[in-house]
Design a protein around this motif. Structure first.
Motif, PDB file in Angstrom:
ATOM      1  N   GLY A   1     -13.166  -0.235 -19.151  1.00  0.00           N
ATOM      2  CA  GLY A   1     -12.185   0.839 -19.307  1.00  0.00           C
ATOM      3  C   GLY A   1     -11.679   1.393 -17.988  1.00  0.00           C
ATOM      4  N   PHE A   2     -12.099   0.800 -16.869  1.00  0.00           N
ATOM      5  CA  PHE A   2     -11.647   1.260 -15.553  1.00  0.00           C
ATOM      6  C   PHE A   2     -10.766   0.206 -14.886  1.00  0.00           C
ATOM      7  N   SER A   3      -9.803   0.673 -14.123  1.00  0.00           N
ATOM      8  CA  SER A   3      -8.828  -0.207 -13.482  1.00  0.00           C
ATOM      9  C   SER A   3      -9.430  -0.878 -12.251  1.00  0.00           C
ATOM     10  N   THR A   4      -9.165  -2.167 -12.076  1.00  0.00           N
ATOM     11  CA  THR A   4      -9.612  -2.903 -10.893  1.00  0.00           C
ATOM     12  C   THR A   4      -8.434  -3.125  -9.942  1.00  0.00           C
ATOM     13  N   ILE A   5      -8.764  -3.414  -8.685  1.00  0.00           N
ATOM     14  CA  ILE A   5      -7.726  -3.557  -7.675  1.00  0.00           C
ATOM     15  C   ILE A   5      -6.996  -4.893  -7.823  1.00  0.00           C
ATOM     16  N   GLU A   6      -5.774  -4.945  -7.317  1.00  0.00           N
ATOM     17  CA  GLU A   6      -5.067  -6.211  -7.138  1.00  0.00           C
ATOM     18  C   GLU A   6      -5.534  -6.783  -5.804  1.00  0.00           C
ATOM     19  N   ILE A   7      -5.970  -8.027  -5.782  1.00  0.00           N
ATOM     20  CA  ILE A   7      -6.561  -8.535  -4.546  1.00  0.00           C
ATOM     21  C   ILE A   7      -5.546  -9.220  -3.625  1.00  0.00           C
ATOM     22  N   MET A   8      -4.361  -9.528  -4.129  1.00  0.00           N
ATOM     23  CA  MET A   8      -3.300 -10.105  -3.305  1.00  0.00           C
ATOM     24  C   MET A   8      -2.066  -9.217  -3.390  1.00  0.00           C
ATOM     25  N   HIS A   9      -1.457  -8.981  -2.254  1.00  0.00           N
ATOM     26  CA  HIS A   9      -0.235  -8.182  -2.217  1.00  0.00           C
ATOM     27  C   HIS A   9       0.855  -8.921  -1.449  1.00  0.00           C
ATOM     28  N   SER A  10       1.276 -10.057  -2.014  1.00  0.00           N
ATOM     29  CA  SER A  10       2.362 -10.873  -1.457  1.00  0.00           C
ATOM     30  C   SER A  10       2.204 -11.125   0.043  1.00  0.00           C
ATOM     31  N   PRO A  11       1.083 -11.710   0.476  1.00  0.00           N
ATOM     32  CA  PRO A  11       0.879 -11.921   1.909  1.00  0.00           C
ATOM     33  C   PRO A  11       1.893 -12.877   2.534  1.00  0.00           C
ATOM     34  N   MET A  12       2.368 -13.857   1.748  1.00  0.00           N
ATOM     35  CA  MET A  12       3.293 -14.852   2.284  1.00  0.00           C
ATOM     36  C   MET A  12       4.727 -14.337   2.353  1.00  0.00           C
ATOM     37  N   CYS A  13       4.999 -13.214   1.700  1.00  0.00           N
ATOM     38  CA  CYS A  13       6.385 -12.745   1.592  1.00  0.00           C
ATOM     39  C   CYS A  13       6.642 -11.366   2.185  1.00  0.00           C
ATOM     40  N   LEU A  14       5.601 -10.540   2.361  1.00  0.00           N
ATOM     41  CA  LEU A  14       5.838  -9.148   2.761  1.00  0.00           C
ATOM     42  C   LEU A  14       5.041  -8.692   3.982  1.00  0.00           C
TER      43      LEU A  14
END
Length: 303
Positions: A142-155
């Motif tokens: 019931g708890f939110s987990t992190i996004e582990i990738m944040h567009s490393p190749m594009c941003l």
């Protein structure tokens, strides 16, 4: 097998966090937070002000599921395109000639594009797999987990942004808290950064040994893989040097001017080009081991 070996070797990082008190106050404030931090593969998201876990919502679960399906679709399309070319669709002048010719080959357009293709597949596969696991943990707890990738190749805006805020944040968190922050108690940040990348390189060399162990335990599968150690370590030391160089040069006129005046896509392209010429040092061993072929069993391929 790769994931399990990487998870197992992060235990010393957790021990280092506990020894040096670098896991953060929110982790050690109570037993519940401490257990939740170290019992899950994908970290939970926390409220920046209170440090409490953020509860998920039905909308977030649906959005995450849609994002995972979208990434799976991209993987299927890209795998279907690249597999017939053995993940190298462009001509690349790999050479054993003179040092100068080998150096020039690193910057050949075909070599760069081939490395971009396999790096893109690697990024998507890590993102897809970890987000699927994270979604499962979210649904169970019931708890939110992190996004582990944040567009490393594009941003990405800098080498430290690429590695520290966008690429595989699960592993980044373990190495930052278990290696970088303890080293910062004794060393300047550029030396601590190189130390963190050194630890990451050693971790990935160990993963290759685990892959080779599979070939020894199950010889009838015909894998026959014997790792060539050293390339993983060299790759991560190179990128550690790039981050250290950024820390040293970040206040110079040239870097400030480029940061403030160049278009964002140009900056991202320059950042990615600090990685791509040598990224085969990382991916070649996984190609040789059959890793990319093995994981393709997890999704359909268009033929």
């Amino acid at each position: 097998m790769v994931g399990i070996s990487a998870l197992a070797v992060t235990v010393p990082f957790f021990c280092s966090e506990a020894m040096y008190g670098t896991s953060g106050d929110h982790v050690e404030k109570d037993l519940r937070s401490y257990c939740a931090c170290y019992a899950t593969i994908i970290p939970f998201r926390r409220d920046e002000k209170t440090g409490k876990f953020i509860r998920t919502t039905g909308k977030e679960i649906m959005d995450r599921a849609a994002g995972i399906l979208g990434k799976l679709g991209m993987i299927i399309v890209i795998y279907s395109i690249l597999t017939p070319f053995q993940f190298a669709p462009f001509p690349s002048p790999r050479t054993n000639g003179t040092f100068v010719s080998q150096l020039c080959a690193l910057f050949h357009w075909g070599h760069i594009l081939n490395n971009f293709c396999i790096a893109g597949i690697t990024s998507l596969a890590i993102d897809y797999g970890n987000n699927a696991i994270g979604l499962g943990i979210t649904c169970l707890t019931g708890f939110s987990t992190i996004e582990i990738m944040h567009s490393p190749m594009c941003l990405s805006k800098s080498p430290s942004d690429f590695w520290g805020r966008r690429w595989n944040l699960t592993m980044h968190k373990s190495i930052k808290n278990g290696v970088y922050r303890p080293l910062r108690k004794f060393l300047p940040r550029h030396f601590a950064a190189v130390g963190a990348f050194l630890a990451s390189g050693l971790l990935h060399e160990y993963v290759l040994s685990v892959i080779a162990l599979k070939a020894q335990l199950y010889p009838w599968i015909g894998l026959g893989y014997i790792p060539r150690h050293g390339s993983q370590l060299l790759f991560f030391l190179w990128n550690g040097a790039m981050v250290a160089m950024e820390y040293v040069l970040c206040d110079t006129f040239a870097i400030k001017w480029a940061t403030n005046n160049l278009p964002r896509p140009i900056i991202t392209c320059l950042v990615v080009l600090t990685v791509l010429p040598v990224s085969h040092l990382f991916t070649d061993e996984y190609l040789r081991s059959g890793f990319y072929s093995d994981i393709s069993l997890g999704w359909p391929i268009i033929v």
